[in-house]
Design a protein around this motif. Structure first.
Motif, mmCIF file in Angstrom:
data_model
loop_
_atom_site.group_PDB
_atom_site.id
_atom_site.type_symbol
_atom_site.label_atom_id
_atom_site.label_comp_id
_atom_site.label_asym_id
_atom_site.label_seq_id
_atom_site.Cartn_x
_atom_site.Cartn_y
_atom_site.Cartn_z
ATOM 1 N N UNK A 1 0.826 -1.213 0.000
ATOM 2 C CA UNK A 1 0.000 0.000 0.000
ATOM 3 C C UNK A 1 0.860 1.263 0.000
ATOM 4 N N UNK A 2 2.038 1.183 0.588
ATOM 5 C CA UNK A 2 2.958 2.332 0.639
ATOM 6 C C UNK A 2 3.906 2.361 -0.564
ATOM 7 N N UNK A 3 3.684 1.467 -1.526
ATOM 8 C CA UNK A 3 4.523 1.388 -2.730
ATOM 9 C C UNK A 3 5.985 1.071 -2.395
ATOM 10 N N UNK A 4 6.172 0.257 -1.359
ATOM 11 C CA UNK A 4 7.510 -0.199 -0.985
ATOM 12 C C UNK A 4 7.788 -1.546 -1.648
ATOM 13 N N UNK A 5 6.771 -2.391 -1.734
ATOM 14 C CA UNK A 5 6.901 -3.680 -2.412
ATOM 15 C C UNK A 5 5.837 -3.784 -3.496
ATOM 16 N N UNK A 6 6.115 -4.666 -4.450
ATOM 17 C CA UNK A 6 5.165 -5.006 -5.510
ATOM 18 C C UNK A 6 4.959 -6.507 -5.462
ATOM 19 N N UNK A 7 3.829 -6.948 -5.959
ATOM 20 C CA UNK A 7 3.561 -8.384 -5.977
ATOM 21 C C UNK A 7 3.134 -8.809 -7.368
ATOM 22 N N UNK A 8 3.370 -10.075 -7.655
ATOM 23 C CA UNK A 8 2.904 -10.661 -8.913
ATOM 24 C C UNK A 8 2.569 -12.116 -8.642
ATOM 25 N N UNK A 9 1.573 -12.616 -9.336
ATOM 26 C CA UNK A 9 1.159 -13.999 -9.160
ATOM 27 C C UNK A 9 1.881 -14.856 -10.189
ATOM 28 N N UNK A 10 2.491 -15.942 -9.705
ATOM 29 C CA UNK A 10 3.141 -16.939 -10.563
ATOM 30 C C UNK A 10 2.473 -18.266 -10.232
ATOM 31 N N UNK A 11 1.504 -18.660 -11.051
ATOM 32 C CA UNK A 11 0.759 -19.874 -10.740
ATOM 33 C C UNK A 11 -0.023 -19.684 -9.461
ATOM 34 N N UNK A 12 0.223 -20.538 -8.475
ATOM 35 C CA UNK A 12 -0.468 -20.438 -7.190
ATOM 36 C C UNK A 12 0.309 -19.611 -6.170
#
Length: 136
Positions: A85-96
């Protein structure tokens, strides 16, 4: 002996032109709020440890991060959401799997914040340690 605080003036003195200039150059509240959010994001020891783990290990899933920092997956997921939410980390889905990594902004802020730790771990050079010894 006076018990007045030393951090306040005894007299109201305002350099109005200087004060107005400084006030006019300050960013708006809308510009400051994201900075405050980032500062709050690093204000929790678990979140800071999670960010440090990502800074060292690169992209990782939440389960790996939880194991590395020694906290429950549920707790780490909560902190990862705050960091995202603070734009410190990003996430991405790889499969499960959901993979997390530091954003460029997060990496930069983390480097600035942890600079004292890196300086502390650097060995002191012999010339710096003996500088000024013969100057007394």
């Amino acid at each position: 002996m006076s018990t007045e605080p030393l951090d306040s003036c005894d007299l109201l003195c305002l350099d109005l032109p200087h004060a107005e200039h400084v006030r006019d150059t300050l960013p708006t509240l809308g510009d400051i709020e994201p900075l405050a959010d980032a500062a709050r994001a690093f204000g929790d020891p678990t979140r800071l440890t999670v960010a440090l783990a990502l800074g060292t290990g690169g992209q990782m899933c939440g389960c790996d991060i939880a194991w590395i920092v020694g906290q429950s997956t549920k707790l780490v997921s909560h902190h990862l959401r705050k960091l995202k939410a603070a734009n410190i980390v990003a996430s991405s889905r790889t499969g499960k799997l959901v993979m997390y990594s530091l954003t460029d902004r997060g990496a930069h802020l983390l480097a600035v914040l942890t600079e004292p730790l890196t300086q502390k771990s650097e060995p002191v050079s012999t010339s710096a340690a003996t500088a000024g010894v013969g100057d007394v």
